[in-house]
Design an enzyme around this catalytic site. Structure first.
Site, PDB file in Angstrom:
ATOM      1  N   HIS A  34       0.827  -1.207   0.000  1.00 16.78           N
ATOM      2  CA  HIS A  34       0.000   0.000   0.000  1.00 16.78           C
ATOM      3  C   HIS A  34       0.865   1.263   0.000  1.00 16.78           C
ATOM      4  O   HIS A  34       0.469   2.298   0.529  1.00 16.78           O
ATOM      5  CB  HIS A  34      -1.002  -0.013   1.164  1.00 16.78           C
ATOM      6  CG  HIS A  34      -2.074  -1.045   0.968  1.00 16.78           C
ATOM      7  ND1 HIS A  34      -3.184  -0.822   0.189  1.00 16.78           N
ATOM      8  CD2 HIS A  34      -2.172  -2.320   1.404  1.00 16.78           C
ATOM      9  CE1 HIS A  34      -3.941  -1.918   0.168  1.00 16.78           C
ATOM     10  NE2 HIS A  34      -3.342  -2.848   0.899  1.00 16.78           N
ATOM     11  N   ASP A  36       2.547   1.953  -3.122  1.00 16.56           N
ATOM     12  CA  ASP A  36       2.732   2.368  -4.534  1.00 16.56           C
ATOM     13  C   ASP A  36       1.885   3.577  -4.901  1.00 16.56           C
ATOM     14  O   ASP A  36       2.371   4.503  -5.548  1.00 16.56           O
ATOM     15  CB  ASP A  36       2.564   1.199  -5.531  1.00 16.56           C
ATOM     16  CG  ASP A  36       1.210   0.514  -5.545  1.00 16.56           C
ATOM     17  OD1 ASP A  36       0.373   0.799  -4.657  1.00 16.56           O
ATOM     18  OD2 ASP A  36       0.989  -0.312  -6.448  1.00 16.56           O
ATOM     19  N   SER A  67     -10.927 -18.439 -22.707  1.00 18.39           N
ATOM     20  CA  SER A  67     -10.124 -18.704 -21.517  1.00 18.39           C
ATOM     21  C   SER A  67     -10.111 -20.206 -21.258  1.00 18.39           C
ATOM     22  O   SER A  67     -11.171 -20.801 -21.041  1.00 18.39           O
ATOM     23  CB  SER A  67     -10.726 -17.976 -20.308  1.00 18.39           C
ATOM     24  OG  SER A  67     -10.304 -18.608 -19.123  1.00 18.39           O
ATOM     25  N   GLY A 121      -7.909 -14.338  -8.551  1.00 20.14           N
ATOM     26  CA  GLY A 121      -8.416 -13.915  -7.240  1.00 20.14           C
ATOM     27  C   GLY A 121      -7.588 -14.432  -6.082  1.00 20.14           C
ATOM     28  O   GLY A 121      -8.023 -14.384  -4.940  1.00 20.14           O
ATOM     29  N   SER A 126      -3.126 -12.052 -10.842  1.00 21.87           N
ATOM     30  CA  SER A 126      -3.465 -12.681 -12.117  1.00 21.87           C
ATOM     31  C   SER A 126      -3.927 -11.615 -13.110  1.00 21.87           C
ATOM     32  O   SER A 126      -3.731 -11.753 -14.319  1.00 21.87           O
ATOM     33  CB  SER A 126      -4.574 -13.714 -11.911  1.00 21.87           C
ATOM     34  OG  SER A 126      -5.701 -13.101 -11.333  1.00 21.87           O
ATOM     35  N   ASP A 171       2.055  -3.882  -9.615  1.00 22.23           N
ATOM     36  CA  ASP A 171       1.834  -5.208 -10.195  1.00 22.23           C
ATOM     37  C   ASP A 171       2.226  -5.249 -11.672  1.00 22.23           C
ATOM     38  O   ASP A 171       2.947  -6.140 -12.125  1.00 22.23           O
ATOM     39  CB  ASP A 171       0.367  -5.625 -10.042  1.00 22.23           C
ATOM     40  CG  ASP A 171      -0.095  -5.573  -8.593  1.00 22.23           C
ATOM     41  OD1 ASP A 171       0.757  -5.506  -7.693  1.00 22.23           O
ATOM     42  OD2 ASP A 171      -1.316  -5.599  -8.364  1.00 22.23           O
ATOM     43  N   TYR A 221     -10.058  -0.937  -0.460  1.00 26.65           N
ATOM     44  CA  TYR A 221      -8.850  -0.436  -1.126  1.00 26.65           C
ATOM     45  C   TYR A 221      -9.040   1.043  -1.491  1.00 26.65           C
ATOM     46  O   TYR A 221      -8.197   1.886  -1.212  1.00 26.65           O
ATOM     47  CB  TYR A 221      -8.593  -1.285  -2.377  1.00 26.65           C
ATOM     48  CG  TYR A 221      -7.299  -1.002  -3.097  1.00 26.65           C
ATOM     49  CD1 TYR A 221      -6.120  -1.622  -2.697  1.00 26.65           C
ATOM     50  CD2 TYR A 221      -7.243  -0.125  -4.169  1.00 26.65           C
ATOM     51  CE1 TYR A 221      -4.925  -1.368  -3.364  1.00 26.65           C
ATOM     52  CE2 TYR A 221      -6.064   0.134  -4.843  1.00 26.65           C
ATOM     53  CZ  TYR A 221      -4.910  -0.496  -4.435  1.00 26.65           C
ATOM     54  OH  TYR A 221      -3.723  -0.246  -5.093  1.00 26.65           O
TER      55      TYR A 221
HETATM   56  C1  GLA Z   1      -2.935  -4.359  -5.053  1.00 31.27           C
HETATM   57  C2  GLA Z   1      -2.698  -3.260  -6.094  1.00 31.27           C
HETATM   58  C3  GLA Z   1      -1.273  -2.740  -6.033  1.00 31.27           C
HETATM   59  C4  GLA Z   1      -0.879  -2.377  -4.606  1.00 31.27           C
HETATM   60  C5  GLA Z   1      -1.235  -3.501  -3.635  1.00 31.27           C
HETATM   61  C6  GLA Z   1      -0.995  -3.123  -2.195  1.00 31.27           C
HETATM   62  O1  GLA Z   1      -2.197  -5.481  -5.381  1.00 31.27           O
HETATM   63  O2  GLA Z   1      -2.944  -3.762  -7.388  1.00 31.27           O
HETATM   64  O3  GLA Z   1      -1.128  -1.638  -6.897  1.00 31.27           O
HETATM   65  O4  GLA Z   1      -1.465  -1.167  -4.215  1.00 31.27           O
HETATM   66  O5  GLA Z   1      -2.579  -3.895  -3.767  1.00 31.27           O
HETATM   67  O6  GLA Z   1       0.363  -2.955  -1.967  1.00 31.27           O
END
Ligand code: GLA
Length: 389
Positions: A34, A36, A67, A121, A126, A171, A221
């Site tokens: 948390h 980024d 898929s 998930g 993914s 990610d 989030y």
């Molecule tokens: C998810 C988001 C990332 C990051 C993480 C927490 O994976 O996709 O960008 O914020 O949560 O670190």
């Protein structure tokens, strides 16, 4: 998984040969959670689990996508994907395709096949793996050249606008840019990065899937981001140079913690301390000081649990069980939280004991035993086959 398997599946499904094959890995974040979207630092690795995408162009504007994991085929007009009509997995493909086409109309319709062993998930991103693999394959097929950061931004925008998750850039960045054997230290403000060799000796990173994914994840989030913005506002009123929590020191948070609203204060304390831990962990990894690295993982988990409040009962229980095993140096939740996975750093010889302890003591949700696997830092995304002209 390999190229010929994918080609064969593509031919069997669409009765034609594919033109491009690309792949992209999932990720496990070692530390820097948390941070980024707060312009901070992250230290993830790419996983051996990957998503592969094979594509061939069509003359019309139709998208046919299949898929293999969901055994599901869908068709939609490239400019006319409707979120309500489709299951979630198409959002990533449709998003990447629509955004690429907005940039460059050379992208026409296409047939596309997905094969992935990144659990959907499961907290290993993914979605970023699929976005990156699709973006690489489709841009290659259409002859659209994108710089790495453009590709990352496009994948991330697909996640925001089509899947509805306002994620940061960790990610998609690690999935594209990681190098084998290395952790990926990313400065999410400057976007500078370093590959830090993981010299683990007789230790290994292990990922334990809690088997739980709470529905709350996306709304909470977004709420955390809002609380961080409130904290930034608080500090900016005192110092106009503050643009993000990245610009706030731990001393400043401590000095103001009593005057601030309690939630933004706690969120700020997590983010600011997590940035420090991430840089300290990167230094520890460089120095092969794994004991220190493990300690920082444990502190990170506590901070995510108590100050950021994104852990869950299951993740807390797993961390507790695992850190009590002899030979384990550290463990923490990884990813956005509210379920998903725990990552641990342990002596290789203790992996069996971790498995036993989890089996004996973890209250797994009904029918969903926790799964464990060793994870080795793997390579970022690539185009594997290109017969595009
Ligand atoms: C998810 C988001 C990332 C990051 C993480 C927490 O994976 O996709 O960008 O914020 O949560 O670190």
């Amino acid at each position: 998984m390999n190229v010929s398997e994918l080609r064969d599946r593509f031919s069997a499904r669409f009765q034609r040969t594919c033109a491009v094959v690309a792949r992209a890995p999932g990720r496990v974040n070692l530390i820097g959670e948390h941070t980024d979207y707060n312009d901070g630092f992250v230290l993830p690795i790419a996983t051996e689990q990957e998503t592969w995408v094979a594509v061939a162009p069509r003359k019309d504007h139709a998208v046919r996508a299949y898929s293999t994991e969901f055994d599901d085929q869908r068709t939609w007009p490239i400019d006319g994907w409707l979120a309500d009509d489709f299951p979630h997995w198409t959002a990533y493909v449709a998003g990447v395709a629509a955004l690429l086409r907005q940039r460059d109309a050379r992208l026409n319709g296409f047939d596309l096949l997905i094969r992935s062993d990144v659990p959907p998930g499961g907290g290993l991103s993914s979605s970023a793996a699929l976005e990156n693999a699709a973006a690489l394959a489709l841009s290659e097929m259409a002859g659209i050249s994108l710089q790495p950061n453009e590709l990352i931004d496009l994948s991330r925008r697909a996640e925001h606008d089509f899947a509805g998750v306002p994620c940061g850039l960790m990610d998609q960045s690690v999935s594209l840019l990681a190098e084998p054997g290395c952790a990926f230290l990313l400065d999410c403000r400057s976007r500078e990065f370093q590959h830090i060799p993981c010299d683990l000796g007789e230790h290994v990173f292990v990922v334990i899937d809690s088997g739980v994914r709470h529905k709350l994840a996306t709304s909470e989030y977004a709420r955390r981001q809002q609380e961080c913005r409130q904290a930034v506002e608080y500090f900016r009123r005192r110092d106009t140079q503050v643009r993000a929590l990245r610009d706030v020191s731990l001393d400043a948070v401590r000095a103001h913690i009593e005057q601030m609203d309690p939630l933004p204060a706690r969120r700020a304390r997590h983010v600011v301390s997590e940035n420090e831990r991430t840089l300290a962990a990167a230094a520890a990894l460089r120095a092969a000081d794994l004991t220190q690295f493990g300690r920082l993982m444990i502190e990170s988990h506590r901070s995510l649990r108590d100050d950021y409040q994104v852990s869950s009962q299951e993740l807390d229980q797993l961390v507790e069980i695992i850190t009590a095993v002899d030979g384990v140096l550290g463990a923490r939740m990884t990813g956005g939280g509210f379920g998903g996975c725990v990552v641990a750093l342990t002596r290789e010889a203790s992996v069996g004991r971790i498995e036993q302890a989890v089996r004996a003591d973890y209250d797994s949700p009904p029918g969903k035993a926790a799964r464990l696997h060793r994870t080795h830092p793997s390579r970022g995304a690539s185009v594997e086959v290109s017969e595009a002209t």
